[in-house]
Design an enzyme around this catalytic site. Structure first.
Site, PDB file in Angstrom:
ATOM      1  N   ASP A  37       0.870  -1.182   0.000  1.00 13.41           N
ATOM      2  CA  ASP A  37       0.000   0.000   0.000  1.00 13.41           C
ATOM      3  C   ASP A  37       0.903   1.227   0.000  1.00 13.41           C
ATOM      4  O   ASP A  37       2.145   1.106  -0.011  1.00 13.41           O
ATOM      5  CB  ASP A  37      -0.916   0.007   1.251  1.00 13.41           C
ATOM      6  N   ASP A  58       3.845   1.827  -4.652  1.00 18.33           N
ATOM      7  CA  ASP A  58       2.911   2.604  -5.462  1.00 18.33           C
ATOM      8  C   ASP A  58       2.640   1.770  -6.719  1.00 18.33           C
ATOM      9  O   ASP A  58       3.542   1.564  -7.536  1.00 18.33           O
ATOM     10  CB  ASP A  58       3.532   3.962  -5.816  1.00 18.33           C
ATOM     11  N   VAL A  59       1.407   1.300  -6.870  1.00 14.99           N
ATOM     12  CA  VAL A  59       1.126   0.349  -7.956  1.00 14.99           C
ATOM     13  C   VAL A  59       1.272   0.954  -9.350  1.00 14.99           C
ATOM     14  O   VAL A  59       1.344   0.226 -10.338  1.00 14.99           O
ATOM     15  CB  VAL A  59      -0.282  -0.284  -7.824  1.00 14.99           C
ATOM     16  N   ASN A  85      -5.981  -5.113  -5.971  1.00 15.95           N
ATOM     17  CA  ASN A  85      -7.108  -4.470  -5.281  1.00 15.95           C
ATOM     18  C   ASN A  85      -6.962  -2.959  -5.146  1.00 15.95           C
ATOM     19  O   ASN A  85      -7.965  -2.255  -5.058  1.00 15.95           O
ATOM     20  CB  ASN A  85      -7.245  -5.107  -3.886  1.00 15.95           C
ATOM     21  N   TYR A 153     -13.755   6.685 -13.344  1.00 13.92           N
ATOM     22  CA  TYR A 153     -13.781   5.478 -12.501  1.00 13.92           C
ATOM     23  C   TYR A 153     -14.444   4.326 -13.250  1.00 13.92           C
ATOM     24  O   TYR A 153     -13.921   3.214 -13.304  1.00 13.92           O
ATOM     25  CB  TYR A 153     -14.531   5.782 -11.203  1.00 13.92           C
ATOM     26  N   LYS A 157     -12.828   0.713 -14.462  1.00 10.53           N
ATOM     27  CA  LYS A 157     -13.323  -0.592 -14.020  1.00 10.53           C
ATOM     28  C   LYS A 157     -13.817  -1.441 -15.196  1.00 10.53           C
ATOM     29  O   LYS A 157     -13.728  -2.665 -15.164  1.00 10.53           O
ATOM     30  CB  LYS A 157     -14.425  -0.406 -12.973  1.00 10.53           C
ATOM     31  N   ILE A 188     -19.874  -1.356  -0.936  1.00 12.54           N
ATOM     32  CA  ILE A 188     -19.160  -2.036   0.154  1.00 12.54           C
ATOM     33  C   ILE A 188     -18.865  -1.034   1.269  1.00 12.54           C
ATOM     34  O   ILE A 188     -18.504   0.121   1.002  1.00 12.54           O
ATOM     35  CB  ILE A 188     -17.827  -2.658  -0.347  1.00 12.54           C
ATOM     36  N   THR A 190     -16.648   0.383   3.261  1.00  8.12           N
ATOM     37  CA  THR A 190     -15.199   0.557   3.427  1.00  8.12           C
ATOM     38  C   THR A 190     -14.885   2.052   3.598  1.00  8.12           C
ATOM     39  O   THR A 190     -15.731   2.914   3.330  1.00  8.12           O
ATOM     40  CB  THR A 190     -14.416   0.062   2.195  1.00  8.12           C
TER      41      THR A 190
END
Ligand SMILES: NC(=O)c1ccc[n+]([C@@H]2O[C@H](COP(=O)([O-])OP(=O)(O)OC[C@H]3O[C@@H](n4cnc5c(N)ncnc54)[C@H](O)[C@@H]3O)[C@@H](O)[C@H]2O)c1
Length: 258
Positions: A37, A58-59, A85, A153, A157, A188, A190
């Site tokens: 993360d 950092d992805v 994720n 977004y 996705k 969700i 979160t």
């Protein structure tokens, strides 16, 4: 024996929400879990709950992916599961979308995930005993239907949904036993959604409104998403490839209130 006994699993965005729940569930089922993360304190705290390893990543950076996956290979000799994720939500209709917003959202949600597929596969294909592995990509219900208030977004996705299939077909044809599937959460409970509630004038009303979206009248828990990731990561799903698991309490099955 746990359902992931002996497997080495990497979960990105594991400091929070769905990623943290997935890391916990996979550790409970016997996997050695590497959590990554950009929120170091929170990521390290989740890892400490079960003796997992936390690494900052950092992805969006391919160099960081290469360093991370090489380090996992050097330390554990293999990589069996990658859960892509990590994700961000920045709202905006198409009219409100700037180049900066687009690049940020697509950078994390699609480019970062693409590196995870590429470098997960790179290690999995050389696993001892032959190519084997499972890549789990977190998409969204907005990978099926457009979110008017989140154009970038939704695009990210939707991209995840079809990139998953391109990876799945290539991996199966080339290496047989490497799989890639997508998971599509609805609403969700979160920190990602809590941030939106907190930013609204009446967070409690906003929370109640979100809970009422799904026909089952509540938000899905992060653990309910983690359980789907667990199935896809396990050998129980050994012929599940290029598939989509929608977890939305029936939201998409009920396009009207009648
Ligand atoms: N919460 C929902 O309702 C919902 C619905 C559908 C899909 N999703 C998807 O599920 C995934 C997890 O979301 P969540 O709700 O748990 O969100 P969250 O905000 O709780 O967790 C996301 C994590 O990703 C990390 N992250 C962000 N940018 C990163 C980067 N560049 N590199 C590495 N890590 C980074 C964040 O620090 C955070 O810990 C996301 O891909 C999200 O789009 C969530």
């Amino acid at each position: 024996m746990g359902r992931l006994a002996g497997k080495v699993a990497l979960v990105t965005g594991a400091a929070s929400g769905i990623g943290a729940a997935t890391a916990r569930v996979m550790a409970r089922e016997g996997a050695h879990v590497v959590l990554t993360d950009v929120q170091d304190d929170r990521g390290a705290a989740v890892a400490a709950e079960f003796g997992g390893a936390y690494r900052r990543q950092d992805v969006t950076s391919e160099a960081a992916w290469i360093a991370l996956t090489d380090a996992i290979k050097a330390e554990h000799g293999r990589l069996d599961v990658v859960v892509n994720n990590a994700g961000i939500f920045i709202g905006g209709t198409i009219e409100e979308t700037t180049e900066e917003l687009w690049d940020k959202v697509l950078g994390v949600n699609l480019k970062g995930l693409m590196w995870g597929c590429k470098h997960g596969l790179r290690i999995m294909k050389d696993n001892p005993g032959g190519p084997k592995g499972s890549i789990v990509n977190i998409s969204s219900i907005t990978g099926y239907v457009g979110l008017a208030s989140g154009a970038a977004y939704s695009a990210s996705k939707g991209g995840v949904r079809l990139l998953t299939k391109a990876v799945a077909v290539h991996a199966a044809r080339t290496y047989r036993d490497i799989r890639c599937n997508s998971v599509h959460p609805g609403v969700i409970d979160t920190p990602m959604n809590q941030a939106a509630f907190d930013a609204s004038p009446d967070p409690n009303a906003m929370r109640a409104m979100f809970a009422a979206i799904q026909p089952n009248g509540r938000m899905t828990t992060p653990e309910e998403i983690a359980n789907a990731c667990l199935f896809l990561a396990s050998d129980e799903a050994s012929s599940v490839n290029g598939a989509e698991i929608l977890i939305d309490g029936g939201w998409l099955a009920a396009p009207n209130p009648l």
